[in-house]
Design a protein around this motif. Structure first.
Motif, PDB file in Angstrom:
ATOM      1  N   LYS A  66      40.518  41.767  34.350  1.00 13.45           N
ATOM      2  CA  LYS A  66      40.983  40.375  34.481  1.00 13.45           C
ATOM      3  C   LYS A  66      42.300  40.133  33.745  1.00 13.45           C
ATOM      4  N   LEU A  67      42.431  40.795  32.585  1.00 14.31           N
ATOM      5  CA  LEU A  67      43.629  40.574  31.784  1.00 14.31           C
ATOM      6  C   LEU A  67      44.893  41.025  32.530  1.00 14.31           C
ATOM      7  N   ALA A  68      44.752  42.086  33.343  1.00 19.49           N
ATOM      8  CA  ALA A  68      45.894  42.561  34.135  1.00 19.49           C
ATOM      9  C   ALA A  68      46.289  41.510  35.163  1.00 19.49           C
ATOM     10  N   GLU A  69      45.294  40.866  35.764  1.00 21.03           N
ATOM     11  CA  GLU A  69      45.581  39.782  36.724  1.00 21.03           C
ATOM     12  C   GLU A  69      46.313  38.642  36.030  1.00 21.03           C
TER      13      GLU A  69
ATOM     14  N   SER B  99      51.254  35.563  35.075  1.00 25.62           N
ATOM     15  CA  SER B  99      52.024  34.920  34.009  1.00 25.62           C
ATOM     16  C   SER B  99      53.456  35.438  33.960  1.00 25.62           C
ATOM     17  N   SER B 100      53.666  36.663  34.451  1.00 21.76           N
ATOM     18  CA  SER B 100      55.011  37.258  34.423  1.00 21.76           C
ATOM     19  C   SER B 100      55.925  36.693  35.504  1.00 21.76           C
ATOM     20  N   ALA B 101      55.330  36.284  36.623  1.00 22.40           N
ATOM     21  CA  ALA B 101      56.136  35.922  37.796  1.00 22.40           C
ATOM     22  C   ALA B 101      57.198  34.841  37.537  1.00 22.40           C
ATOM     23  N   PRO B 102      56.852  33.709  36.909  1.00 20.10           N
ATOM     24  CA  PRO B 102      57.899  32.699  36.710  1.00 20.10           C
ATOM     25  C   PRO B 102      59.016  33.164  35.776  1.00 20.10           C
TER      26      PRO B 102
ATOM     27  N   ARG C  28      48.023  32.768  27.754  1.00 19.42           N
ATOM     28  CA  ARG C  28      47.013  31.978  27.040  1.00 19.42           C
ATOM     29  C   ARG C  28      46.587  30.762  27.858  1.00 19.42           C
ATOM     30  N   CYS C  29      47.553  30.107  28.506  1.00 24.71           N
ATOM     31  CA  CYS C  29      47.217  28.958  29.363  1.00 24.71           C
ATOM     32  C   CYS C  29      46.334  29.401  30.525  1.00 24.71           C
ATOM     33  N   GLU C  30      46.685  30.537  31.117  1.00 22.31           N
ATOM     34  CA  GLU C  30      45.922  31.064  32.251  1.00 22.31           C
ATOM     35  C   GLU C  30      44.493  31.392  31.819  1.00 22.31           C
ATOM     36  N   VAL C  31      44.344  31.962  30.614  1.00 24.93           N
ATOM     37  CA  VAL C  31      43.013  32.278  30.083  1.00 24.93           C
ATOM     38  C   VAL C  31      42.211  30.995  29.861  1.00 24.93           C
ATOM     39  N   LEU C  32      42.847  29.979  29.284  1.00 25.60           N
ATOM     40  CA  LEU C  32      42.158  28.692  29.066  1.00 25.60           C
ATOM     41  C   LEU C  32      41.675  28.110  30.387  1.00 25.60           C
ATOM     42  N   GLU C  33      42.541  28.162  31.366  1.00 23.73           N
ATOM     43  CA  GLU C  33      42.217  27.628  32.698  1.00 23.73           C
ATOM     44  C   GLU C  33      41.014  28.363  33.298  1.00 23.73           C
ATOM     45  N   ARG C  34      41.053  29.702  33.219  1.00 25.22           N
ATOM     46  CA  ARG C  34      39.977  30.506  33.812  1.00 25.22           C
ATOM     47  C   ARG C  34      38.665  30.353  33.055  1.00 25.22           C
TER      48      ARG C  34
END
Lengths: 246, 56
Positions: free
Chosen positions: A88-91, A96-99, A226-232
């Motif tokens: 999951k962390l790779a996803e 997160s890298s794209a923007p 970190r935001c993505e992790v919070l969201e998930r």
């Protein structure tokens, strides 16, 4: 011990905490290097004998262009890890890298255009280097759009991983475009096997800025992750506790 | 070298400073967006958790 470390890192809770501890250090180091880079690049380095002071755009243009390729490769590797091991962390790292990658690609194109106007007499030409870099920007935007178009996060992550992997073919094309085709864009001066054809006084700020941009990517991608992790993990107990502490 | 000379950049001031200005702007926005998103997310999660407790 290492096994244990990676196991912990893969857990969202620990990742969130470790990333939070790293961000201020990375950001501080980045700021120091940027200031040093700007000092040497804008004040110490002499004007170029052909381009005058306009060449100082190089100190952001070249590191930004390097980052645009580097981040895309990171995304493709993260995509492969995500697809093969379902990590999951790779996803999270991929999306997160794209923007940030899109931002550096945009900066490489815009600063190149602004540099091109006084040097080449035109803002834009459809030469191989510029065109392939523009395609890279569309690949980044495609990854962002595809991810936001699919509601299911796991399916979205697999879709963007495949797009990132297919698009990585563009990276060597960009890198070698100045050698394979007759381009208006100049050839490499730093990343070639014999001695770099750039004076040390110009190479130092260039490398300072390049390392600073790497550190910038490192702390900003962690902020986004970190935001993505919070969201998930928004329904997990530790996230609720964390939210209510504030 | 004085300040006017520095800003003039040997006649290329407009090109150099526009490049650096746009770059600074884009790099700052990339820091501000996730920082604000985190604050908003945590507030949102806390609000929903409180509501869930008060209704149950």
């Amino acid at each position: 011990m290492f096994n244990n470390f990676f196991h912990k890192l893969a857990s969202p809770k620990h990742f969130y905490r470790i990333a939070g501890n790293l961000i201020p250090w990375l950001a501080g180091a980045c700021l120091l290097l940027v200031l040093a880079g700007l000092y040497y690049g804008l004040l110490v380095a002499p004007p170029d004998y052909q381009q005058g002071d306009s060449y100082r755009i190089m100190f952001i243009h070249v590191p930004a262009a390097w980052m645009s390729l580097f981040i895309y490769v990171v995304m493709a590797v993260a995509g492969a890890i995500g697809l093969i091991w379902r990590m999951k962390l790779a996803e999270v790292m991929l999306i997160s890298s794209a923007p940030i990658g899109a931002s550096f690609t945009f900066l490489a194109l815009v600063t190149g255009s602004i540099w091109g106007k006084p040097m080449w007499g035109t803002w834009w030409v459809w030469d191989a280097r510029l065109t392939s870099e523009l395609i890279l920007l569309f690949l980044y935007l495609g990854v962002i759009a595809l991810h936001s178009a699919i509601d299911d996060r796991r399916i979205a992550a697999r879709a963007v991983a495949i797009l990132a992997l297919v698009g990585v073919i563009n990276v060597p094309i960009i890198h070698y475009s100045v050698e394979w085709w007759n381009t208006l864009h100049q050839g490499p001066t730093v990343t070639k096997f014999d001695k770099p054809s750039i004076h040390l006084s110009m190479l130092i700020p260039l490398l300072l800025m390049a390392v600073a941009f790497k550190l910038y990517y490192a702390f900003v991608v962690l902020m986004r992750a970190r935001c993505e992790v919070l969201e998930r993990e928004r329904n997990a107990g530790w996230v609720r506790e964390l939210a209510e502490e504030k | 070298m004085n300040l006017t000379e520095f800003l003039h950049m040997g006649g290329y001031g407009f090109y150099v400073w526009t490049s650096y200005g746009i770059s600074l702007l884009v790099l700052l926005v990339n820091i501000i967006v996730p920082a604000r998103q985190k604050t908003k997310l945590l507030a949102d999660i806390a609000r929903k958790a409180r509501r869930a407790r008060s209704t149950s």
